[in-house]
Design an enzyme around this catalytic site. Structure first.
Site, PDB file in Angstrom:
ATOM      1  N   ASP A 203       0.911  -1.140   0.000  1.00 30.81           N
ATOM      2  CA  ASP A 203       0.000   0.000   0.000  1.00 30.81           C
ATOM      3  C   ASP A 203       0.952   1.191   0.000  1.00 30.81           C
ATOM      4  O   ASP A 203       1.575   1.484   1.034  1.00 30.81           O
ATOM      5  CB  ASP A 203      -0.872   0.000   1.260  1.00 30.81           C
ATOM      6  CG  ASP A 203      -1.836   1.165   1.259  1.00 30.81           C
ATOM      7  OD1 ASP A 203      -1.408   2.276   0.885  1.00 30.81           O
ATOM      8  OD2 ASP A 203      -2.996   0.989   1.624  1.00 30.81           O
ATOM      9  N   HIS A 204       1.091   1.840  -1.145  1.00 33.28           N
ATOM     10  CA  HIS A 204       2.211   2.791  -1.236  1.00 33.28           C
ATOM     11  C   HIS A 204       2.065   3.960  -0.263  1.00 33.28           C
ATOM     12  O   HIS A 204       3.044   4.627   0.065  1.00 33.28           O
ATOM     13  CB  HIS A 204       2.436   3.264  -2.686  1.00 33.28           C
ATOM     14  CG  HIS A 204       1.512   4.346  -3.139  1.00 33.28           C
ATOM     15  ND1 HIS A 204       0.250   4.106  -3.594  1.00 33.28           N
ATOM     16  CD2 HIS A 204       1.678   5.690  -3.217  1.00 33.28           C
ATOM     17  CE1 HIS A 204      -0.326   5.256  -3.928  1.00 33.28           C
ATOM     18  NE2 HIS A 204       0.518   6.226  -3.713  1.00 33.28           N
ATOM     19  N   HIS A 266      -5.707   2.871   1.211  1.00 30.17           N
ATOM     20  CA  HIS A 266      -5.000   4.050   1.739  1.00 30.17           C
ATOM     21  C   HIS A 266      -5.756   4.722   2.899  1.00 30.17           C
ATOM     22  O   HIS A 266      -5.165   5.072   3.918  1.00 30.17           O
ATOM     23  CB  HIS A 266      -4.778   5.095   0.641  1.00 30.17           C
ATOM     24  CG  HIS A 266      -4.165   4.548  -0.609  1.00 30.17           C
ATOM     25  ND1 HIS A 266      -3.256   3.524  -0.615  1.00 30.17           N
ATOM     26  CD2 HIS A 266      -4.334   4.886  -1.923  1.00 30.17           C
ATOM     27  CE1 HIS A 266      -2.881   3.267  -1.860  1.00 30.17           C
ATOM     28  NE2 HIS A 266      -3.527   4.076  -2.669  1.00 30.17           N
TER      29      HIS A 266
HETATM   30  C1  BG6 Z   1      -3.328   4.890  -6.266  1.00 31.57           C
HETATM   31  C2  BG6 Z   1      -4.657   4.942  -6.931  1.00 31.57           C
HETATM   32  O1  BG6 Z   1      -3.259   3.824  -5.358  1.00 31.57           O
HETATM   33  O2  BG6 Z   1      -3.108   6.108  -5.548  1.00 31.57           O
HETATM   34  C3  BG6 Z   1      -4.770   6.148  -7.841  1.00 31.57           C
HETATM   35  O3  BG6 Z   1      -4.839   3.756  -7.681  1.00 31.57           O
HETATM   36  C4  BG6 Z   1      -4.428   7.415  -7.095  1.00 31.57           C
HETATM   37  O4  BG6 Z   1      -6.079   6.241  -8.396  1.00 31.57           O
HETATM   38  C5  BG6 Z   1      -3.103   7.264  -6.378  1.00 31.57           C
HETATM   39  O5  BG6 Z   1      -4.368   8.475  -8.040  1.00 31.57           O
HETATM   40  C6  BG6 Z   1      -2.838   8.451  -5.483  1.00 31.57           C
HETATM   41  O6  BG6 Z   1      -1.539   8.334  -4.987  1.00 31.57           O
HETATM   42  P1  BG6 Z   1      -0.698   9.608  -4.567  1.00 31.57           P
HETATM   43  O7  BG6 Z   1       0.565   9.026  -4.043  1.00 31.57           O
HETATM   44  O8  BG6 Z   1      -0.529  10.444  -5.801  1.00 31.57           O
HETATM   45  O9  BG6 Z   1      -1.516  10.308  -3.539  1.00 31.57           O
END
Ligand code: BG6
Length: 518
Positions: A203-204, A266
């Site tokens: 989960d980045h 997230h």
């Molecule tokens: C991803 C989603 O996990 O997170 C995307 O699949 C989203 O739809 C993105 O745009 C948002 O990530 P960040 O790091 O730009 O907030």
């Protein structure tokens, strides 16, 4: 080996930094020609290398259906790294590229895995890699089970290898399943061939510095934890607002929507970090135990009265940053009868001793006015105003805000006397911005995550039960929305919210906090 750095005088801060360099690793990346690999993984590996944290005994074998020679793949990697956010010089790039290789093949064909096995043996010897194999799935989710089964049946997963160090690791991108049943099936396939200690579910958001800082802030300071509860906190708001639409991902997004794309993972992970109990140590399992325990205590949604606790929206045409943008339904690849949401807002309660009756308001949406991810903790008003004789019957509450991105930082709002008149009280913000203090760009979340999985630290990765409990919580909502014939509520692109989302806090006499980057 952990590297321990102590800088007693950087910007007047005492800092203790612990970082571990990656041990020798042979990495296989499935989906090597894809966007994620080029935009995130390769630039992050280059940064790890630039910082001197990648082992000299490292090799990367990209695997994709496209036919590339090693040279062609290196060219693509070089372009990706040069255009990425890092600062790798040409001198640093050349030796890194030497470690990159490519193999093409059909992911369903067992022969592909035999060839990966022999190629890995050859590369391990060429680059003297006496360490773990790391299999990274950066492919569309429908391929996960096929690849995991083939890795297992070809013997590459090494589940029963008694020599732990030689065991393979599996890294799986999100989404992990699309509901509770599919997540369980996928977890079952994973556990057939890999032990949980070998599995890294990404989960980045958990790799973002400011998300990690929630734990440091809560558990490395003594002044906040005693007031981190229902006695002092009035409500908590978590927002992920994006200006982006679905870009070129409509075929995935239209089947997922904001609830599967952002909320299940997230949003709920951030909720867990903000609200969980202190873990018994800063190790992977104690932290993951507490997160899963917290999500289990979220009050279940009542499917007969959903609008009081969760609503969905969808953007219509509008303007963002002075540009006209089209409606979700006009995006290429979106079904004309789509009922997919691009915005979810929810009002949650956590039924435990610490949080009973404290509302947690969560919202995430695409095509909003600003990109802004924030967590806002609003404290209770002072119980009694000493200043009512001056007409000040209510004092504005203290507000603690974690700005996750952009403009990463933390602020605390409090009241103070303004100089001059006898009683003149003003609201002030005490702010800290990462950029101002540390003066560095925020590292890419994937840099942290990749380094951690090479090192074998699962702290920032989701465990199987954390995934399942999050799906379980959302199942009544997914099923009700699936049954419903009604389209999501609409909001013009470029707005901040819509009335039905505003109604969630308003029902409790509260309102959404304005987006902080404003
Ligand atoms: C991803 C989603 O996990 O997170 C995307 O699949 C989203 O739809 C993105 O745009 C948002 O990530 P960040 O790091 O730009 O907030």
């Amino acid at each position: 080996m952990p590297i321990r750095e102590i800088h007693p005088s950087v910007a007047a801060l005492d800092m203790i930094c612990v970082e571990s360099a990656a041990p020798p690793t042979a990495m296989v990346v499935f989906g090597a020609s894809g966007d994620l690999v080029q935009k995130k993984l390769l630039p992050s590996i280059a940064e790890i290398h630039r910082r001197g944290l990648l082992s000299e005994h490292f090799c990367l074998l990209g695997c994709s259906r496209t036919e590339y020679s090693d040279e062609q793949f290196r060219q693509i990697a070089a372009d990706a790294i040069r255009h990425g956010p890092g600062s790798t010089s040409s001198q640093q790039l050349a030796p890194l590229l030497e470690k990159f290789h490519h193999i093409s093949g059909d992911y369903a064909d067992p022969g592909t895995y035999e060839r990966i096995g022999s190629r890995l043996a050859e590369l391990r010897s060429k680059h003297a890699v006496a360490g773990c194999d790391l299999f990274y799935l950066s492919v569309p989710p429908f391929l996960y089970e096929t690849i995991i089964e083939r890795l297992g049946s070809s013997g590459l997963s090494c589940k029963d290898d008694p020599d732990c160090c030689r065991r393979a690791r599996l890294v799986v991108e999100k989404p992990f399943g699309r509901d509770l049943d599919s997540a369980k099936v996928l977890n079952h396939t994973v556990s057939k061939w890999f032990e949980e200690s070998q599995v890294y579910r990404i989960d980045h958001y958990l790799g973002k510095e400011t998300v990690q800082n929630i734990m440091i802030f809560r558990f490395a300071n003594s002044i906040f934890e005693p007031i981190w509860n229902r006695n002092h906190i009035d409500n908590v708001q978590i927002t992920i607002a994006e200006t982006l639409g679905v870009e070129h991902r409509a075929s995935y997004y239209d089947k997922s929507g904001a609830i599967r794309d952002m909320f299940q993972n997230h949003m709920l992970q951030m909720l867990a970090l903000v609200a969980m109990e202190p873990p018994i140590s800063f190790d992977a399992d104690p932290i993951r135990d507490e997160k899963a325990k917290l999500l289990r205590t979220v009050r279940p949604f009542d499917p007969t009265d959903l609008d009081r606790s969760i609503v969905r929206g969808r953007y219509t045409a509008g303007r963002i940053n002075g540009q006209n943008v089209q409606a979700y339904l006009s995006e290429k690849g979106v079904a004309s009868d789509s009922r997919t949401e691009t915005y979810v807002a929810a009002r949650l309660f956590i039924d435990n001793w610490r949080w009973k009756d404290v509302p947690f308001y969560l919202r995430t949406g695409k095509r909003l006015a600003r990109k802004d991810t924030e967590i806002v903790v609003t404290f209770k008003e002072p119980p009694h105003s000493l200043f009512s004789s001056a007409g000040l019957h209510h004092m504005p509450p203290n507000v603690l805000a974690f700005q996750i991105q952009p403009k990463e930082g933390i602020s605390l709002r409090f009241q103070a006397k303004r100089p001059g008149s006898k009683i003149c009280i003003g609201t002030l913000d005490m702010k800290f911005r990462y950029q101002d203090i540390f003066g560095v760009e925020m590292p890419e979340a994937y840099e942290r995550l990749l380094l951690d999985c090479m090192v074998g630290d699962q702290t920032l990765y989701t465990r199987f039960d954390g995934i399942e409990v999050a799906w379980q919580l959302l199942m009544p909502v997914l099923e009700a929305w699936q049954r419903s014939k009604e389209a999501p509520y609409e909001y013009p692109a470029g707005s901040e919210s819509f009335p039905e989302a505003d109604a969630l806090p308003e029902a409790d006499g509260r309102q959404w906090h304005g987006l902080l980057t404003a």
